[in-house]
Write a protein that holds these residues in place. Structure first.
Motif, PDB file in Angstrom:
ATOM      1  N   ILE A 155       0.773  -1.195   0.143  1.00 16.99           N
ATOM      2  CA  ILE A 155      -0.071  -0.114   0.081  1.00 16.99           C
ATOM      3  C   ILE A 155       0.821   1.145   0.091  1.00 16.99           C
ATOM      4  CG2 ILE A 155      -0.290   0.199   2.616  1.00 16.99           C
ATOM      5  CD1 ILE A 155      -3.337   0.471   1.777  1.00 16.99           C
ATOM      6  N   ASP A 156       0.433   2.294  -0.579  1.00 18.13           N
ATOM      7  CA  ASP A 156       0.959   3.643  -0.839  1.00 18.13           C
ATOM      8  C   ASP A 156       2.362   3.791  -1.171  1.00 18.13           C
ATOM      9  OD1 ASP A 156       2.490   3.828   1.798  1.00 18.13           O
ATOM     10  OD2 ASP A 156       0.775   3.979   2.859  1.00 18.13           O
ATOM     11  N   ARG A 157       3.225   4.196  -0.577  1.00 18.19           N
ATOM     12  CA  ARG A 157       4.655   4.540  -1.316  1.00 18.19           C
ATOM     13  C   ARG A 157       5.458   2.995  -1.028  1.00 18.19           C
ATOM     14  NH1 ARG A 157       8.628   6.639   0.065  1.00 18.19           N
ATOM     15  NH2 ARG A 157       8.235   7.459   2.048  1.00 18.19           N
ATOM     16  N   PHE A 158       5.019   1.977  -0.268  1.00 13.28           N
ATOM     17  CA  PHE A 158       5.420   0.715  -0.725  1.00 13.28           C
ATOM     18  C   PHE A 158       5.416   0.161  -1.778  1.00 13.28           C
ATOM     19  CE2 PHE A 158       4.207  -0.112   4.143  1.00 13.28           C
ATOM     20  CZ  PHE A 158       5.333   0.572   4.825  1.00 13.28           C
ATOM     21  N   GLU A 159       4.613   0.665  -2.741  1.00 14.35           N
ATOM     22  CA  GLU A 159       4.527   0.198  -4.177  1.00 14.35           C
ATOM     23  C   GLU A 159       5.886   0.354  -4.879  1.00 14.35           C
ATOM     24  OE1 GLU A 159       1.879  -0.953  -5.538  1.00 14.35           O
ATOM     25  OE2 GLU A 159       2.524  -1.106  -7.497  1.00 14.35           O
ATOM     26  N   ASP A 160       6.646   1.377  -4.407  1.00 15.10           N
ATOM     27  CA  ASP A 160       8.167   1.528  -4.756  1.00 15.10           C
ATOM     28  C   ASP A 160       8.860   0.354  -4.548  1.00 15.10           C
ATOM     29  OD1 ASP A 160       7.567   3.979  -5.612  1.00 15.10           O
ATOM     30  OD2 ASP A 160       8.412   5.096  -3.865  1.00 15.10           O
ATOM     31  N   PHE A 161       8.547  -0.406  -3.401  1.00 12.20           N
ATOM     32  CA  PHE A 161       9.341  -1.443  -3.043  1.00 12.20           C
ATOM     33  C   PHE A 161       9.100  -2.607  -3.574  1.00 12.20           C
ATOM     34  CE2 PHE A 161      10.275  -4.904  -0.077  1.00 12.20           C
ATOM     35  CZ  PHE A 161      11.462  -4.910   0.086  1.00 12.20           C
ATOM     36  N   TYR A 162       7.771  -2.925  -3.910  1.00 11.83           N
ATOM     37  CA  TYR A 162       7.136  -3.927  -4.778  1.00 11.83           C
ATOM     38  C   TYR A 162       7.742  -3.875  -6.011  1.00 11.83           C
ATOM     39  CZ  TYR A 162       3.362  -6.527  -6.802  1.00 11.83           C
ATOM     40  OH  TYR A 162       2.709  -7.650  -7.570  1.00 11.83           O
ATOM     41  N   ASN A 163       7.869  -2.567  -6.633  1.00  6.23           N
ATOM     42  CA  ASN A 163       8.643  -2.604  -7.923  1.00  6.23           C
ATOM     43  C   ASN A 163       9.860  -3.002  -7.858  1.00  6.23           C
ATOM     44  OD1 ASN A 163       6.197  -1.892  -9.433  1.00  6.23           O
ATOM     45  ND2 ASN A 163       6.542   0.349  -8.812  1.00  6.23           N
ATOM     46  N   LYS A 164      10.752  -2.528  -6.888  1.00  6.28           N
ATOM     47  CA  LYS A 164      11.972  -2.920  -6.661  1.00  6.28           C
ATOM     48  C   LYS A 164      12.096  -4.337  -6.599  1.00  6.28           C
ATOM     49  CE  LYS A 164      15.698  -1.886  -3.262  1.00  6.28           C
ATOM     50  NZ  LYS A 164      16.052  -0.880  -2.167  1.00  6.28           N
TER      51      LYS A 164
END
Lengths: 765, 427, 208
Positions: free
Chosen positions: B299-308
């Motif tokens: 959720i939210d800015r964790f999306e960046d980590f998911y993409n990583k």
């Protein structure tokens, strides 16, 4: 005020110190070389009796400066706590005994190590002063909250409830901000516990948004002054003495003095005209989730009508992640975190008020926590259809909309017809221009770079705070324009002391979370104002009364300190001299490290407190085969790692540290002055190891940019070495984590090996 | 004997994990008196048992070092460890709390030198490592434990080991006559920050946690990956110690499930993505990770980590709740299920299966000392009926560390409002 | 029955989910599926299904009426309840499968030569004659379902079991000629008739 300086030393002989080290020799060193007036020993210095001995000496005026030779400064911190005295600690237990093997042949070098730590601690304490607040600071309990939305209102109300007056500034002519049009809100609570028999009875339903009630409570609160139609046109000062110009649309400006600030500027709805593929702008029946609230409010509990012809909606499709979680230009790369539950709620409007078919097309349904998952089931119970599908296009034909999507479960391209399409669009942070983009213009070295930097700023949004800070007008941003700090452990620590971001300007979030966030930010603002009143630092060096002191006559106005301060604490006066703002300072010492002419220092941490430690070691000559390696270690990560390595060694893990190392903890690698390095090399140190924290996007430096600043500064140290005709391998900079228990001592040992290869430093004094 | 000086302007914080510690420090740094009660012998709670935090992949002990220093230096905080609240009576602004302190058998003299541990022979399962290793009957719970004092396991009291420990101590820190102590003191507000516990994985019968050694929980995997942990950071199979390169992460193990926990535990998706990096860091191209999920909740800015993490080719994602795990003849767990995107049945053999175990609130279901609003999932709801009692962090919902800290900071203000009103500062 | 199908199509037009909820036993649970797939993975016969349970639920939500109702899949359920005990939303999946099958049957949409459906009809018809199941007749009918030659072959294969049953009195050859009935056959038949009337009435009210 300046009482006579009385230097006293205390060496503990417990924990094996007395057995393995020549304590008498260390006492002699402390008094003769270390110039202490007296040096006592005690078999258990940290025990009640030992501590009382020190306390008595301080009370009797026998000790104003205390050198303790015992365990690490991280051990027995509570026992060795003497607020009225300056104190240094020689780390004999972890730093020497535990990291050195207890063998006869090692005895000599181990003793030399201990002797040096006594010399160093004596030198350090000689140059320390007990910090006292400057008197510059004031106590001002009034807070400024910027933003009239639910976040701002909550921050104001909760601060007021704790007894603190608040100025609440709203840009609009009413309170409510982005939430003004909300028809209902996603329920705040999970399902109630007291239901017998079934787990899915009485699941939470959309509820009154409570925005009007909140605004009513704000208006009724005599501690809160509301400024409508207003913006902050200038903010100056520091925690405890901020001054804010609040200008209204009609042209009037009032100036209010406040102790601390909460920025609750919320978000701006995403501009859906970036989504032509979903027929937004082409068909009036394609609306955003924000716009739908207005339609629902107009319907007032009756059937929701579609905008084009007022027909009651019989079928509606929700497209999740519209313009989000996407790397297409104009889209938001992140998830806005609130849209899944928002769409469930809105779909439930249609089930309840229209009896319409409501389909939510989603990829991952993100409804975390107890209330989140309950509400998902609540939506399912209301017969909202959830389809895992990715919408590709919305086509408007003959009064109906056709949504083309790939059904990810049935693995087929398909389409559905509906009367209305709701795009679940995201939150764009409502923040000002990035101060570092502003600083980049000035820092650019060529005209080309300057132009490029300027162009970056061209489309920047207007400032929210209009800070008159040297480093720009607004809170620094982390990513995607959010004014977050990316501290997991310390979410509120922004890079502008006394200004705390709350709600969706910090991170995308739903209304409940924004309100909870506001409460925490209000606490931090209160805390900052209270600490400023005492002249004490806030996180992470809480309570530190020291502040940067500066010798103006030596300053060359090079601006390094004003540019490098990670917290933008230093302004410039009319003559371009640095203007320190004590309560904006976090006492990291980056300014001190940055200053090429060494005119900045703290009472308890200065060029001298470290520099003199470096100089006061006993330097064996070039032919002694006893090199000296200086290790400057961040006190928060690398130094604890070395302590824990010692602990592990003590329990038999086989870790050792070279006896040639001399370790000095530093507040931050950013505080490391190049003069320490050159002095060390000139004094005869053979190698230098600098250990700071990770400094990339996922930086772990608690002073944010300290480690990065140090790395940049130290990148030039090779030139110095070459000028001195020394091998560049003699200085090494590492990122060290607190968990690097094996690696931290190994890096120093590696340097010892390097010295064996390249030979001793010829500059031995 | 421990003594506590408190008034009805004192804030009681129950639970010394990241939430309670934060709430206590934040209140104390605002000038309030705080009593912090922790059941374990040290502060920090479950975050001390984590190897890394998502999304930065940084180390929890790094922030903990600062928090420990903040707490130790602050004279406004009284810390009681090995202590549990047994009763609270009274009302908002005027409570009386009763706390039972279990004997540590080690007093303030302790210098954490470790001599007692060397002397003692008896060993017990190390709870800090979820039983994946053994520890001595005299022990420092973990290296950075604060207070930095050893503990004697009550099971060695009365045995010769206890006497050995006492004899080994050079600073007279061991007191074998320590008794449980009951303390009562006033307080104005209570912050309830008892956090969470991992759901009992053995209750998820089809996954065979209790039958297959190579099926472990996410909290255990965290200890395994820690270089300072029981496996020295090697990602291996508990059954035979062989390298575990092919690893499955099963989401919603106990969460979002009416048979187990109703709620989504929020952290598990992110924790599994983080743990996937442990495997790919350890084995590089030879790593082979599959994440089985229902909805990936970055959720939210964790999306960046998911993409990583999605950019790591060795990590695959399968939208499926696995039906069952069986072990083949070599002890390899075989995961059975259907990939719902395209309906392919799979029976995939792994070296190791990690169950992303749910967070169960550590809130007493029955017999909370005073009336309090608890939801169907067992978390404490923010409600006026709770008076001066405020939940913080994991006791209020399934939260990640960042959100728990955020929530705990807010809870500190709620408590301050109460004690300020006692002082007459309320609106 | 074809009329009923048409009537239902008319009535529910776009919303097959609603149709299922109103007409299929436990159909109101279909909406609660969270699409995790554990049912499909748990089914011991799953690999023989064209559409495992979760897919059927998704097809219902996607309005694939014909495909669902004429599917062979729900007829494959053997009532092992694996899916039911594992479903995180506690859906009574087994019952829904039977409900779907029954509804398809009512609408006359069962695929031809669906063996489960054929057997069920056989069982029912057999039961209706005497109010009890005539095992010999049912067995024989089943054997000869696919033609005379096939029936002989199957019968010979089971010859030994048959002889054993005869010897121990577990099966009487006389049953092949009429067979005995329940005590009050008339009463049984009128009871069934009444039940059918009630059911038809219910369908008339809800269905058309």
């Amino acid at each position: 005020m300046a009482a006579e300086k009385k230097l006293a030393g205390y060496i503990c002989t417990g924990c094996g110190i007395g057995e393995r080290l020549n304590v008498e020799q260390m006492r002699t060193i402390a008094t003769r070389e270390g110039k202490l007036g007296a040096c006592k020993t005690h078999p258990m210095l940290c025990g009640a009796e030992g501590v009382q001995m020190i306390r008595d000496d301080i009370a009797a005026g026998e000790a104003t400066h205390v050198m303790i030779g015992a365990c690490s400064r991280r051990s027995k911190m509570e026992a060795f706590s003497f607020p009225d005295a300056a104190m240094s600690r020689a780390n004999l237990r972890e730093g020497v005994l535990w990291l050195r093997p207890d063998t006869e042949e090692q005895k000599e070098t181990t003793q030399e190590m201990a002797d040096d730590y006594i010399r160093m601690a004596c030198a350090e304490v000689r140059f320390m002063t007990v910090p006292s607040a400057s008197g510059e600071q004031e106590l001002n309990k009034t807070l400024l909250v910027v933003g009239g939305g639910v976040t701002g209102m909550t921050a104001a109300l909760e601060a007021a409830r704790a007894g603190y007056p608040v100025h609440l500034v709203a840009e609009e002519n009413h309170l409510g901000g982005v939430w003004t049009d909300l028809y209902k809100r996603v329920p705040f609570r999970a399902a109630a516990a007291d239901v017998v028999g079934s787990k899915d009875i009485d699941l939470p339903q959309p509820e009154d948004p409570g925005v009007d009630a909140l605004a009513e409570r704000i208006r009724a609160n005599e501690r809160i002054t509301v400024h409508l139609n207003a913006r902050i046109t200038r903010t100056s000062g520091a925690p405890g003495r901020f001054s804010a110009d609040i200008s209204t649309e009609s042209g009037g400006t009032v100036t209010e003095n406040v102790g601390a600030i909460v920025q609750a500027s919320d978000f701006k709805p995403y501009d859906a005209s970036n989504l032509p593929e979903f027929a937004y702008g082409k068909s009036p029946d394609v609306v955003t989730n924000f716009e739908l609230e207005r339609l629902a409010k107009d319907a007032n509990g009756g059937p929701i009508r579609r905008p084009s012809d007022g027909k009651e909606v019989t079928s509606v499709a929700f497209i999740q992640c519209a313009g989000q979680r996407s790397d297409k230009p104009g889209h938001l790369p992140y998830c806005s975190g609130f849209c899944c539950t928002e769409s469930i709620k809105q779909a439930m409007y249609f089930r309840e008020q229209n009896g319409a078919d409501a389909t939510v097309l989603f990829d991952d349904l993100r409804t975390p926590g107890a209330a989140g998952e309950d509400f998902y089931r609540s939506g399912q119970q209301a017969q909202v259809t959830f389809s895992k599908g990715k919408a590709s296009e919305v086509v408007s034909e003959n009064g109906t909309l056709k949504v083309h999507f790939k059904d990810l479960i049935l693995n087929e391209d398909t389409a559905m017809d509906c009367d209305l399409v709701v795009l679940a669009t995201g939150q764009v942070p409502n923040t000002g221009p990035d101060p570092y983009a502003q600083l980049a213009v000035e820092e650019a070295e060529t005209e080309e770079e300057k132009d490029a930097a300027r162009r970056k700023l061209e489309n920047a949004p207007p400032s929210i705070l209009n800070l008159d800070y040297r480093q720009g007008t607004d809170l620094p941003q982390l990513k995607h324009g959010f004014v977050d700090s990316h501290f997991i452990c310390f979410p509120y620590e922004t890079r502008r002391t006394g200004i705390y971001a709350a709600g969706p300007c910090r991170r995308p979030m739903d209304m409940k979370q924004a309100m909870e966030d506001a409460v925490g930010a209000a606490l931090k603002a209160i805390q900052s104002a209270e600490n400023a009143g005492r002249g004490a630092a806030v996180h992470p060096r809480v309570g530190d009364l020291s502040y940067p002191q500066f010798r103006k006559e030596g300053c060359t106005q090079c601006k390094r300190c004003t540019v490098e301060c990670p917290f933008g604490a230093i302004n410039e006066d009319e003559q371009r001299y640095p203007l320190f703002n004590e309560s904006r300072c976090r006492r990291c010492g980056t300014c001190m490290g940055a200053c090429p002419v060494r005119v900045i220092s703290f009472e308890n941490y200065s060029i001298d407190t470290v520099g003199q430690q470096i100089k006061n070691v006993d330097m064996p000559d070039e032919f002694s085969e006893k090199p000296r390696i200086l290790a400057l270690a961040c006190e928060n990560d690398a130094y604890p790692a070395l302590d824990m390595a010692a602990q592990a060694a003590q329990m038999g893990d086989g870790i050792e540290l070279t006896p040639f190392a001399r370790v000095i903890p530093v507040r931050c690698l950013g505080s490391v002055s190049l003069s320490w390095i050159t002095d060390a090399l000139n004094t005869g140190y053979d190698g230098i190891v600098l250990m700071g924290c990770r400094r990339d996007d996922d930086y772990q430096c608690h002073f944010v940019r300290g480690s990065a600043m140090a790395a940049e500064r130290l990148s030039k140290v090779g030139d110095t070495l070459q000028q001195m005709q020394l091998e560049t391998e003699r200085v090494a900079v590492y990122e060290v984590a607190i968990t690097d228990i094996q690696r931290a001592p190994q890096l120093i040992n590696d340097m010892a090996a390097t010295i064996e290869k390249v030979g001793m430093n010829p500059f031995k004094m | 004997m421990t003594e506590v000086v408190a008034t009805n302007e004192t804030i009681l914080v129950v639970g010394g994990g990241i939430s309670g510690l934060t709430a206590a420090i934040e209140a104390a740094e605002t000038g309030k008196q705080v009593v912090l009660v922790e059941k374990r012998p040290y502060l920090g709670g479950r975050v001390t048992q984590l190897y890394k935090y998502f999304p930065k992949l940084c180390f929890p002990t790094c922030g903990l070092e600062i928090n420990q220093r903040r707490a130790r230096q602050n004279p406004n905080i009284t810390v009681l460890t090995l202590a549990e609240v047994t009763d609270i009576s009274g009302d908002k602004g005027n409570y009386k709390a009763t706390v039972r302190i279990s004997p540590r058998y080690v007093n303030d003299n302790c210098t954490a030198c470790g001599d007692c541990a060397k002397a003692v022979e008896a060993e017990f399962d190390d709870e800090y490592n979820y039983g994946l290793s053994r520890r001595k009957g005299a022990y420092l719970p973990y290296r950075m434990a604060q207070p930095s004092r050893y503990v004697l396991d009550p099971r060695i009291i009365g045995t010769p080991d206890a006497d050995k420990a006492k004899a080994a101590c050079k600073v007279d820190a061991i007191d074998l006559d320590m008794q449980p102590q009951d303390l009562s003191f006033p307080c104005g507000a209570v912050i309830w920050a008892t956090g969470w516990q991992p759901y009992d994985a053995a209750r998820i019968q089809p996954y065979g946690y209790d039958r297959f050694p190579n099926v472990i929980t996410s909290v255990e995997f965290e200890r395994m990956a820690d270089p300072n942990g029981p496996y020295a950071g090697r990602i291996v199979r508990p059954s035979d110690g062989r390298e575990a390169k092919k690893v499955a992460f099963i989401q919603c193990a106990g969460s979002r499930d009416r048979n187990h926990l109703l709620h989504c535990s929020r952290i598990c998706c992110m924790a599994s993505l983080k743990q996937a990096t442990y495997v790919s860091d350890a084995y590089k191209d030879a790593a082979d990770v599959t994440v089985y999920y229902i909805d990936l909740r970055a959720i939210d800015r964790f999306e960046d980590f998911y993409n990583k993490v999605r950019a790591i080719p060795q990590v695959k994602y399968v939208k499926s709740k696995p039906a069952s795990i069986v072990a083949d003849k070599d002890g390899n767990p075989v995961v059975h299920g259907v990939d719902t995107e395209g309906y392919n049945r799979y029976a995939e053999r792994f070296d190791l299966v990690v169950l992303a175990i749910g967070m169960e609130p550590a809130v007493p279901k029955d017999g909370f000392p005073v009336p309090i609003v608890v939801n169907r999932e067992g978390f404490i709801e923010a409600a006026p009926e709770n008076g001066g009692i405020f939940a913080a962090g994991g006791a209020s919902d399934a939260l990640d560390v960042n959100r728990a800290v955020q929530h705990a900071t807010g809870a500190a203000l709620r408590a301050i409002q109460v004690v300020n009103s006692v002082r007459g500062m309320e609106v | 029955m074809g009329d009923l199908n048409q009537a239902m199509i008319e009535k529910y037009r776009t919303n097959f989910l609603k149709e299922v909820e109103a007409n299929v036993e436990e159909g109101e649970w279909v909406k609660m599926c969270m699409q995790c797939g554990v049912c499909s993975g748990s089914c011991p016969l799953g690999k023989f299904w064209d559409h495992p349970p979760q897919e059927l639920f998704m097809m219902i939500r996607a309005g694939k009426r014909d495909e669902v109702l004429s599917s062979d899949s729900m007829w494959m359920c053997t009532s092992c309840y694996n899916c039911v005990v594992r479903c995180p939303r506690e859906l009574p999946i087994t019952h829904i499968m039977h409900g779907l099958a029954h509804y398809a049957k009512r609408l006359g949409l069962v695929p031809e030569s669906q063996p489960t459906a054929a057997f069920a009809q056989m069982f029912w018809d057999n039961l209706m004659q005497k109010g009890r199941v005539n095992e010999l007749k049912l067995g024989l009918k089943l054997y000869f379902m696919n033609g005379f030659g096939d029936g002989i072959k199957v019968a010979l294969k089971h010859q030994k079991i048959g002889m054993g049953m005869l010897k121990t009195g577990r099966m009487s050859p006389m049953e092949a000629f009429g067979g005995h009935a329940v005590k009050d056959l008339k009463g049984f038949q009128s009871m069934i008739k009444k039940a059918q009337e009630l059911e038809d009435q219910r369908i008339a009210e809800h269905g058309a």
